[in-house]
Design a protein around this motif. Structure first.
Motif, PDB file in Angstrom:
ATOM      1  N   GLU A 366       0.760  -1.132  -0.161  1.00  0.00           N
ATOM      2  CA  GLU A 366      -0.294  -0.122   0.053  1.00  0.00           C
ATOM      3  C   GLU A 366       0.714   1.361  -0.065  1.00  0.00           C
ATOM      4  OE1 GLU A 366      -2.595  -0.256   3.375  1.00  0.00           O
ATOM      5  OE2 GLU A 366      -3.969  -1.850   2.267  1.00  0.00           O
ATOM      6  N   GLY A 369       2.159   2.107  -3.449  1.00  0.00           N
ATOM      7  CA  GLY A 369       1.309   2.189  -4.423  1.00  0.00           C
ATOM      8  C   GLY A 369       1.056   0.913  -5.321  1.00  0.00           C
ATOM      9  N   PRO A 372      -4.210  -0.103  -3.839  1.00  0.00           N
ATOM     10  CA  PRO A 372      -4.890   0.935  -3.132  1.00  0.00           C
ATOM     11  C   PRO A 372      -5.023   0.898  -1.856  1.00  0.00           C
ATOM     12  CG  PRO A 372      -6.557  -0.478  -4.404  1.00  0.00           C
ATOM     13  CD  PRO A 372      -5.202  -0.996  -4.738  1.00  0.00           C
ATOM     14  N   THR A 373      -4.955   2.207  -1.154  1.00  0.00           N
ATOM     15  CA  THR A 373      -5.089   2.093   0.531  1.00  0.00           C
ATOM     16  C   THR A 373      -6.660   1.857   0.622  1.00  0.00           C
ATOM     17  OG1 THR A 373      -5.209   4.475   0.238  1.00  0.00           O
ATOM     18  CG2 THR A 373      -3.026   3.417   0.753  1.00  0.00           C
TER      19      THR A 373
END
Length: 374
Positions: A366, A369, A372-373
């Motif tokens: 996360e 990247g 997605p968070t």
């Protein structure tokens, strides 16, 4: 070499010399069979003679005021000898969460006793079978009762939970996750069966247990995350010390054990195993040292990322090093009399203690990247 590195080397030598006499294999085996799991006299000497129990406690609260780099040096040496002590819980996690809380009054009241070793403390977080990092799984509640709170719930896998005199506990209030200090007299404590008998775990039950709020109500999630990250940095250093000792045991045995008229280290398969272990151990040391270095520089914004990189890699490296040590030793490595299995037990237990490898890897993904968070 810089003065700082010279200081670290002197610290390493002092701790190693102390542990050589205080934590030999025979003493580890004796202590892991006791209910307390540590030697109070060794603990006193760690506090009084070496000043290690208050290592990360600021000087204004009676500690040494050292940082993560010095802590990593000490933890690596403790990992080499499988030291049986409440160091991670009482000298690392408890001070970390108190300092992160920003509660100066609580720090002034609690940290001096922790720093001088007279008070044992621990951090109680995990519940049921959830990962310690799964804060959503926390169901323990705290209800206001005058100037105190009453805790209800059960904590699992609490390090040194049966011996600690102070239980720093995370519970839910109407405002969210909050940190509390509870006395053990009002809690029900039960030792748990463990894979690694050198580190004691307990189940702690609260049924109207009195506790006092630490820090701001509802602010414990961020505080806890930071404290567990520092604990992960310290634990990663401990894992590298254990992995390095496994490598040493393997190389020593490969040089002296003979098969077909020559040392087994002369065979290509053993050479490859030892070379691979050396690469993994050195990489683990680099990851742990980098995490400790970054911890002292919050401006980078990479402290959590570095902690998880070290947490994931050092866990895997230690488990592999310990398992390969048993393989290299052959039949003797599988016996109770040999220490190899003690390192494997510590390695597998440590890999889950402050966040599973999968949790750390997901966090790394996360942060860089890859996913997605939430």
């Amino acid at each position: 070499m810089s003065d700082r590195n010279d200081g670290h080397e002197e610290l390493r030598k002092a701790v190693r010399a102390f542990l050589k006499n205080a934590s030999p294999s025979s003493e580890v085996r004796r202590l892991m069979a006791t209910a307390e799991g540590y030697d109070p006299e060794v603990w006193r000497r760690l506090a009084d003679e070496l000043g290690l129990v208050g290592l990360i406690v600021p000087e204004r609260f009676g500690g040494a005021g050292a940082g993560a780099a010095e802590l990593a040096v000490v933890m690596a040496e403790m990992g080499r000898t499988l030291l049986c002590s409440p160091y991670l819980s009482s000298a690392v996690l408890a001070p970390a969460v108190l300092l992160e809380s920003g509660d100066e009054a609580a720090c002034a009241a609690l940290l001096p006793g922790i720093a001088d070793g007279s008070a044992l403390a621990t951090l109680a977080v995990a519940e049921d079978n959830a990962d310690i990092r799964d804060f959503d799984a926390i169901r323990t509640t705290a209800r206001a009762d005058g100037d105190r709170h009453l805790l209800h719930g059960t904590k699992e896998r609490v390090s040194d939970g049966c011996t600690a005199g102070l239980l720093l506990t995370v519970a839910r209030t109407d405002k969210g996750l909050s940190l509390f200090a509870a006395e053990p007299e009002g809690a029900e404590r039960e030792p748990l069966p463990v894979l690694d008998p050198t580190r004691k775990l307990a189940r702690v039950g609260f049924d109207g247990t009195p506790a006092r709020l630490i820090g701001a109500e509802g602010a414990a999630a961020a505080v806890l995350g930071r404290a567990l990250d520092l604990g992960t940095v310290a634990l990663a250093a401990e894992q590298t010390g254990g992995a390095e000792r496994c490598l040493e045991l393997s190389v020593e045995y490969a040089k002296t054990r003979e098969q077909f008229g020559r040392p087994i280290g002369a065979f290509q398969a053993i050479k490859h195993k030892c070379a691979e272990l050396l690469h993994e151990v050195e990489s683990a040391k680099a990851a742990a040292q980098d995490a400790a270095r970054l911890w002292s520089d919050p401006t980078t914004g990479e402290q959590g990322l570095a902690a998880s990189v070290a947490g994931a890699y050092c866990s895997e490296a230690y488990v592999h090093a310990a398992a390969e040590t048993i393989q290299i030793h052959g039949g003797i490595g599988f016996t109770w009399e040999h220490d190899a299995h003690l390192y494997l037990r510590r390695a597998r237990s440590s890999a889950l203690l402050l966040g599973s490898t999968s949790w750390h890897l997901e966090r790394v993904a996360e942060d860089i990247g890859l996913v997605p968070t939430a």
